[in-house]
Design a protein around this motif. Structure first.
Motif, PDB file in Angstrom:
ATOM      1  N   THR A  42      53.446  13.226  15.156  1.00  0.00           N
ATOM      2  CA  THR A  42      53.622  12.051  14.288  1.00  0.00           C
ATOM      3  C   THR A  42      53.912  10.813  15.145  1.00  0.00           C
ATOM      4  OG1 THR A  42      54.432  13.520  12.569  1.00  0.00           O
ATOM      5  CG2 THR A  42      54.757  11.175  12.202  1.00  0.00           C
ATOM      6  N   ASN A  43      54.723  10.990  16.186  1.00  0.00           N
ATOM      7  CA  ASN A  43      54.956   9.858  17.107  1.00  0.00           C
ATOM      8  C   ASN A  43      53.648   9.362  17.718  1.00  0.00           C
ATOM      9  OD1 ASN A  43      57.679   9.860  16.714  1.00  0.00           O
ATOM     10  ND2 ASN A  43      58.166  11.055  18.533  1.00  0.00           N
ATOM     11  N   THR A  44      52.804  10.313  18.117  1.00  0.00           N
ATOM     12  CA  THR A  44      51.520   9.938  18.709  1.00  0.00           C
ATOM     13  C   THR A  44      50.657   9.187  17.704  1.00  0.00           C
ATOM     14  OG1 THR A  44      51.628  11.884  20.121  1.00  0.00           O
ATOM     15  CG2 THR A  44      49.474  10.862  19.883  1.00  0.00           C
ATOM     16  N   LEU A  45      50.662   9.659  16.445  1.00  0.00           N
ATOM     17  CA  LEU A  45      49.863   8.979  15.419  1.00  0.00           C
ATOM     18  C   LEU A  45      50.407   7.575  15.151  1.00  0.00           C
ATOM     19  CD1 LEU A  45      49.360  12.041  13.034  1.00  0.00           C
ATOM     20  CD2 LEU A  45      47.637  11.029  14.559  1.00  0.00           C
ATOM     21  N   VAL A  46      51.732   7.449  15.189  1.00  0.00           N
ATOM     22  CA  VAL A  46      52.340   6.129  15.028  1.00  0.00           C
ATOM     23  C   VAL A  46      51.858   5.219  16.159  1.00  0.00           C
ATOM     24  CG1 VAL A  46      54.516   4.833  15.148  1.00  0.00           C
ATOM     25  CG2 VAL A  46      54.390   6.920  13.783  1.00  0.00           C
ATOM     26  N   GLU A  47      51.832   5.771  17.371  1.00  0.00           N
ATOM     27  CA  GLU A  47      51.402   4.971  18.521  1.00  0.00           C
ATOM     28  C   GLU A  47      49.936   4.539  18.386  1.00  0.00           C
ATOM     29  OE1 GLU A  47      51.749   6.781  22.421  1.00  0.00           O
ATOM     30  OE2 GLU A  47      50.746   5.046  23.327  1.00  0.00           O
ATOM     31  N   ILE A  48      49.094   5.490  17.951  1.00  0.00           N
ATOM     32  CA  ILE A  48      47.677   5.144  17.765  1.00  0.00           C
ATOM     33  C   ILE A  48      47.561   4.001  16.750  1.00  0.00           C
ATOM     34  CG2 ILE A  48      45.441   5.990  16.897  1.00  0.00           C
ATOM     35  CD1 ILE A  48      46.296   8.800  17.975  1.00  0.00           C
ATOM     36  N   ILE A  64      44.126   9.230  21.821  1.00  0.00           N
ATOM     37  CA  ILE A  64      43.393  10.181  20.984  1.00  0.00           C
ATOM     38  C   ILE A  64      42.861  11.343  21.825  1.00  0.00           C
ATOM     39  CG2 ILE A  64      41.365  10.476  19.486  1.00  0.00           C
ATOM     40  CD1 ILE A  64      41.783   7.546  18.569  1.00  0.00           C
ATOM     41  N   LYS A  65      42.367  11.020  23.031  1.00  0.00           N
ATOM     42  CA  LYS A  65      41.838  12.077  23.916  1.00  0.00           C
ATOM     43  C   LYS A  65      42.926  13.075  24.284  1.00  0.00           C
ATOM     44  CE  LYS A  65      37.668  10.415  26.020  1.00  0.00           C
ATOM     45  NZ  LYS A  65      37.402   9.099  26.644  1.00  0.00           N
ATOM     46  N   ILE A  92      40.187  21.065  12.971  1.00  0.00           N
ATOM     47  CA  ILE A  92      40.787  20.030  13.829  1.00  0.00           C
ATOM     48  C   ILE A  92      39.762  18.919  14.075  1.00  0.00           C
ATOM     49  CG2 ILE A  92      41.783  19.553  16.117  1.00  0.00           C
ATOM     50  CD1 ILE A  92      43.553  21.169  14.137  1.00  0.00           C
ATOM     51  N   ALA A  93      38.501  19.328  14.258  1.00  0.00           N
ATOM     52  CA  ALA A  93      37.450  18.324  14.502  1.00  0.00           C
ATOM     53  C   ALA A  93      37.351  17.341  13.327  1.00  0.00           C
ATOM     54  CB  ALA A  93      36.104  19.013  14.745  1.00  0.00           C
ATOM     55  N   ASP A  94      37.498  17.847  12.101  1.00  0.00           N
ATOM     56  CA  ASP A  94      37.460  16.949  10.936  1.00  0.00           C
ATOM     57  C   ASP A  94      38.541  15.884  11.038  1.00  0.00           C
ATOM     58  OD1 ASP A  94      35.371  18.098   9.678  1.00  0.00           O
ATOM     59  OD2 ASP A  94      36.570  19.318   8.268  1.00  0.00           O
ATOM     60  N   SER A  95      39.770  16.324  11.331  1.00  0.00           N
ATOM     61  CA  SER A  95      40.874  15.374  11.442  1.00  0.00           C
ATOM     62  C   SER A  95      40.652  14.418  12.615  1.00  0.00           C
ATOM     63  CB  SER A  95      42.207  16.105  11.631  1.00  0.00           C
ATOM     64  OG  SER A  95      42.742  16.460  10.384  1.00  0.00           O
ATOM     65  N   MET A  96      40.219  14.973  13.734  1.00  0.00           N
ATOM     66  CA  MET A  96      40.021  14.121  14.911  1.00  0.00           C
ATOM     67  C   MET A  96      38.892  13.109  14.645  1.00  0.00           C
ATOM     68  SD  MET A  96      42.453  15.022  16.937  1.00  0.00           S
ATOM     69  CE  MET A  96      42.089  13.961  18.286  1.00  0.00           C
ATOM     70  N   ASP A  97      37.865  13.535  13.907  1.00  0.00           N
ATOM     71  CA  ASP A  97      36.787  12.591  13.561  1.00  0.00           C
ATOM     72  C   ASP A  97      37.335  11.446  12.720  1.00  0.00           C
ATOM     73  OD1 ASP A  97      34.933  13.993  14.937  1.00  0.00           O
ATOM     74  OD2 ASP A  97      34.018  14.976  13.181  1.00  0.00           O
ATOM     75  N   PHE A  98      38.215  11.804  11.772  1.00  0.00           N
ATOM     76  CA  PHE A  98      38.814  10.746  10.960  1.00  0.00           C
ATOM     77  C   PHE A  98      39.616   9.794  11.856  1.00  0.00           C
ATOM     78  CE2 PHE A  98      42.486   8.862   9.003  1.00  0.00           C
ATOM     79  CZ  PHE A  98      41.877   8.104   8.013  1.00  0.00           C
ATOM     80  N   LYS A 100      39.277   9.182  15.017  1.00  0.00           N
ATOM     81  CA  LYS A 100      38.368   8.364  15.836  1.00  0.00           C
ATOM     82  C   LYS A 100      37.678   7.278  15.005  1.00  0.00           C
ATOM     83  CE  LYS A 100      37.364  12.218  18.800  1.00  0.00           C
ATOM     84  NZ  LYS A 100      36.421  13.335  18.761  1.00  0.00           N
ATOM     85  N   SER A 101      37.398   7.617  13.733  1.00  0.00           N
ATOM     86  CA  SER A 101      36.702   6.627  12.899  1.00  0.00           C
ATOM     87  C   SER A 101      37.574   5.382  12.672  1.00  0.00           C
ATOM     88  CB  SER A 101      36.303   7.247  11.550  1.00  0.00           C
ATOM     89  OG  SER A 101      37.438   7.346  10.713  1.00  0.00           O
ATOM     90  N   CYS A 102      38.902   5.544  12.843  1.00  0.00           N
ATOM     91  CA  CYS A 102      39.799   4.388  12.685  1.00  0.00           C
ATOM     92  C   CYS A 102      39.559   3.336  13.760  1.00  0.00           C
ATOM     93  CB  CYS A 102      41.262   4.827  12.731  1.00  0.00           C
ATOM     94  SG  CYS A 102      41.710   5.976  11.430  1.00  0.00           S
ATOM     95  N   LEU A 103      38.972   3.751  14.879  1.00  0.00           N
ATOM     96  CA  LEU A 103      38.671   2.801  15.963  1.00  0.00           C
ATOM     97  C   LEU A 103      37.596   1.811  15.539  1.00  0.00           C
ATOM     98  CD1 LEU A 103      38.365   5.400  18.884  1.00  0.00           C
ATOM     99  CD2 LEU A 103      40.148   3.652  18.753  1.00  0.00           C
ATOM    100  N   GLU A 104      36.789   2.233  14.561  1.00  0.00           N
ATOM    101  CA  GLU A 104      35.585   1.472  14.232  1.00  0.00           C
ATOM    102  C   GLU A 104      35.717   0.597  12.994  1.00  0.00           C
ATOM    103  OE1 GLU A 104      33.560   1.634  16.577  1.00  0.00           O
ATOM    104  OE2 GLU A 104      34.417   3.462  17.502  1.00  0.00           O
TER     105      GLU A 104
END
Ligand code: ASP
Ligand code: MG
Length: 439
Positions: A42-48, A64-65, A92-98, A100-104
């Motif tokens: 959760t800390n990492t997600l907050v940071e992202i 993210i990597k 996990i790929a589904d969540s990671m895709d989501f 990553k999509s936040c970058l765009e």
């Protein structure tokens, strides 16, 4: 039915997940298991989210990597068969895709909330697959389908009751392990939201209350609520039993083990809450139950930092009525809760920890008289069953603190609490002296 919640450090390693599986399969009783995100996620997600808000796309990508790598290694170690590992990787790929999509896309508050929800969505999926790899009868239900808050951001109990029981009756009879996410919910608009940091405990308590569970167990990395802050004081010990009031005071005033909101739903339906250590399941932990505190004397001490003490001194207060009301109205107007209060005939001191409206509050208080503000204070909260007539208790506390400058003492508000406010620089000293003096 028992509700068990496992925190981030418990689910945070493959060994931890194995351990949880052992704990929940000791018997065949029906269980609802609430999980946090893997520790640190959760800390990492907050940071992202913060990076994205500042448009620091490159740094966000790096974080993210790293997160992806953590999950890759985790799955590699946890799963024994290729087929389950592949199933988990796909989820996990589904969540990671989501993520990553936040970058765009433009980063909004509602995307932020969805981003924060991924931690619990991933941990519960991994754990449920882990149980299935071990051929256990488990099912994953989505907290977003039944945990909802109302227009005041308070849990919508009626909704939770109805939706959760509707979901549970649809489960096959032999499914005795139901897994769900802590922390995440939907808000009154139906958008993804959360119950604030550390909110998985709150989820456990809300669903425990909704199901009228026999017990709510909160599993963490410490063997219950301790009698003092183990980070400051040596040789603290876990307290076997606490009343709901005592536990609520301790949780609110700094005992990190439990989310303060978690007590209320359990207390309302008198459902016992047991605090246990995942890595030491044989340790008895702490049982929070009875309405009235049992035993006598001080049971535990906790401290909360980041407190601001405000003193208002005015001769107009002398023999006047309505003065306190007018002072309190200012705090009410700015939705700022007061924690500790002490008064004399011509002055009042209060503490707050939300300083968002401090300047406005101060400017409205100044017309009343002289206003003094002390920042960086700590509340030390002593909790137990204090029989007022019992001689010696207060003198013990005063004697312990004789060399510590004390800003406020509040005693007599309830039989369960004595609060002392000191400058944070004296907190450790005060905790140690009280530990020697009162236990
Ligand atoms: N994962 C969330 C947090 O770290 C909720 C929880 O663990 O209770 O705040
Ligand atoms: Mg927690």
């Amino acid at each position: 039915m028992i509700v068990l919640k496992f925190g981030g450090t418990s689910v945070g390693t493959p060994q931890g997940m194995n351990q949880i599986r052992e704990i929940i399969t000791k018997d065949n009783n029906k269980k609802l298991v609430v999980l946090s995100a893997l520790s640190g996620v959760t800390n990492t997600l907050v940071e992202i989210g913060e990076r994205l808000r500042k448009k620091e796309k490159e740094q966000a990508t790096k974080v993210i990597k790293k997160l992806q790598k953590r999950y890759d290694e985790f799955l590699e170690e946890l799963f024994e068969t290729e087929s389950f590992k592949n199933k988990a990787s796909a989820i996990i790929a589904d969540s990671m895709d989501f993520i990553k999509s936040c970058l765009e896309k433009p980063f909004t508050n509602s995307i932020d909330k969805e981003l924060l929800a991924q931690g619990e969505l991933m941990s519960t999926n991994i754990f449920n697959l882990h149980l299935q790899e071990h051929e256990l009868n488990s099912a994953l239900i989505n907290a977003l389908d039944f945990v909802r808050t109302d227009a005041f951001s308070e849990p919508d109990d009626a909704f939770i009751n109805k939706e959760l029981s509707d979901i549970l009756v649809k489960q096959p009879a032999e499914t005795n392990l139901i897994i769900t996410q802590g922390y995440i919910c939907r808000n009154a608009e139906g958008n993804v939201d959360n119950l604030k940091r550390g909110g998985s405990d709150y989820t456990a308590s809300l669903v425990g209350a909704a199901l009228n569970a026999d017990e709510i167990q909160i599993w963490t990395d410490i063997d219950g609520m301790h009698n003092n802050d183990p980070r400051v004081v040596e040789k603290t010990f876990s307290i076997p039993e606490l009343s709901f009031e005592e536990a609520a005071e301790l949780a609110y005033f700094g005992a990190k083990i439990l989310h303060p909101s978690c007590i209320r739903p359990a207390q309302k339906r008198t459902i016992p809450v047991r605090l246990k250590n995942t890595m030491k399941p044989e340790a008895p932990g702490t049982l929070i139950h009875t309405k009235e505190g049992s035993g006598e004397g001080i049971k535990a001490i906790a401290a909360k930092d980041g407190i601001v003490a405000i003193k208002i001194k005015s001769l107009r207060m002398l023999m006047a009525y309505g003065f306190l009301r007018r002072v309190f109205e200012i705090f009410e107007k700015y939705k700022t809760p007061i924690d500790v209060i002490t008064t004399s005939e011509v002055a009042i001191s209060v503490t707050i920890d939300n300083i968002y409206y401090l300047d406005s509050i101060l400017s409205e208080l100044r017309p009343f008289g002289e206003v003094e503000v002390d920042q960086e204070q700590s509340i030390i909260c002593l909790v137990g069953n204090m029989v007022a007539e019992k001689p010696g208790l207060v003198s013990k506390i005063f004697a312990s603190l004789q060399d510590v400058p004390v800003r406020m003492i509040s005693y007599g508000g309830s039989r369960h609490n004595i609060s002392v406010v000191v400058d944070t620089q004296y907190k450790s000293e005060a905790l140690k002296r009280l530990n020697d003096g009162v236990f």
